[in-house]
Design an enzyme around this catalytic site. Structure first.
Site: not given
Ligand code: NAD
Ligand code: TYD
Length: 332
Positions: A12, A57, A95, A120-122, A145, A149, A185, A200, A271
């Site tokens: 990005i 960083i 990081t 992120t929306d995650e 992850y 974030k 993906l 997969p 998931h």
């Protein structure tokens, strides 16, 4: 305007640098450690006033030097892949959390006028069959992850509240488009289909993601950079909810391949079932709207990977590391 872009050699970040390099009033410094995901080829052909600095960083000296004279910071640098965070979380904490802290400290010292923290929306966790993430949704991350974030988002918020640092946080849905590292993906499926390898699909393929073309994410970030209000969070998304199986079938259709290559594999632990973004604040307050629909975006993306075989083949073969060492005199 002088902008420090962290992680500008990644997916990005490099799309953002390429976009902003066309602006006559912008000077940019990219700070990037060139991890496995950073690739100087992603910045090839970027004209304008742009300087690349290789640096970490988490290294306060390197950060302070790179930030010298910057009016704004757009912070992309991160460990970004969920499956890697499940295998080993330490680089994500280092990081994403410590690196963000170092940047926030330097930004205080340099008195930057805007710090755009790209998240992120995650961080919101997983949705059921209905509903959307708004800026008021609780943070409930489920992977190392997304937890790292979320930690960086909270630090960014705290620096705004405590030190009046003009921080704006963005939370975007899944991106796709050119220069995405082939572990994610969409590029992974395109490349496997091109090579006639199995595709997969994790679990039952029913997990839903809300896809946004990277160019639309970058236009949103430009709007936030100019008009985002300090202390605010902005959700960014494309209203393109699809199951993973639908995405894979669309790719195969575009490529004219049959569906026999689809293979269901063991599910990812923890998931997230569904992400969906309510981006109405971006639209209402900053006048942003995405330009791409998913069919056009995916068709162009497939065409990009077909036309840039050399880019992904050299990444997959590891030849890109040797190339850098020769070309740029840097050791990876
Ligand atoms: P990426 O993995 O493609 O790129 C990350 C870049 O950061 C690489 O160039 C890498 O070399 C650099 N980097 C990593 N660790 C570093 C360090 N310690 N010091 C300096 N540079 C370092 O990631 P991306 O997909 O381009 O994501 C960019 C940002 O956007 C991330 O913060 C991510 O959380 C966020 N985001 C990504 C998506 C998505 O779908 N890809 C969606 C929403 C938000
Ligand atoms: P990914 O691109 O890793 O993004 P994220 O986990 O940040 O959403 O994965 C997108 C979705 O695709 C996610 O639900 C996991 C799934 N997936 C597969 O089914 N197979 C794969 O090989 C990969 C990489 C992902």
């Amino acid at each position: 305007m002088r902008i420090l872009v962290t992680g500008g050699a990644g997916f990005i970040g490099s799309n953002f640098v390429r976009r902003m390099a066309t602006r006559p009033d912008v000077d940019m410094v990219t700070l990037d450690a060139l991890t496995y995901a950073g690739n100087l080829d992603n910045l090839e052909g970027v004209a304008g006033r742009h300087t690349f600095v290789r640096g970490d960083i988490c290294d306060a000296d390197a950060v302070t030097k790179a930030m010298d004279g910057a009016d704004a910071v757009v912070h992309f640098a991160a460990e970004s892949h969920v499956d890697r965070s499940i295998a080993t979380s330490a680089p994500f904490i280092r990081t994403n959390i410590e690196g963000t802290r170092v940047l926030l400290e330097a930004a205080r010292e340099c008195r930057v006028r805007k710090f755009v923290h790209v998240s992120t929306d995650e961080v919101y966790g997983s949705l059921g069959a209905t509903g959307y993430f708004t800026e008021e949704s609780c943070l409930a991350p489920n992977s190392p992850y997304s937890a790292s974030k979320a930690g960086s988002d909270l630090l960014a918020r705290a620096y705004c509240e405590t030190y009046d640092l003009p921080v704006v946080i963005t939370r975007c849905s899944n991106n796709y488009g050119p220069y995405q590292f082939p572990e994610k993906l969409i590029p992974l499926m395109v490349i496997h289909a091109l090579e006639g390898r199995e595709l997969p699909v994790y679990g039952d393929g029913g997990n839903v993601r809300d896809w946004l073309h990277v160019a639309d994410h970058c236009s949103a970030l430009e709007a936030v950079l100019h008009a985002g209000v300090a202390g605010e969070v902005y959700n960014i998304g494309g209203r393109n909810e699809r199951t993973n199986l639908e995405i894979v079938k669309m790719i195969l259709y575009i490529m004219g391949r049959d569906e026999s290559l689809i293979t269901f594999v063991k599910d990812r632990p923890g998931h997230d079932r569904r992400y969906a973004i309510d981006a109405s604040k971006m639209e209402r307050e900053l006048g942003w709207t995405p330009a791409y629909d998913l069919e056009r975006g995916l068709t162009e993306t497939v065409a990009w990977y077909v036309a840039h075989r050399e880019w992904w083949e050299s990444i997959l073969s590891g030849a890109y590391r040797e190339y850098y060492e020769r070309q740029y005199g840097v050791e990876l």
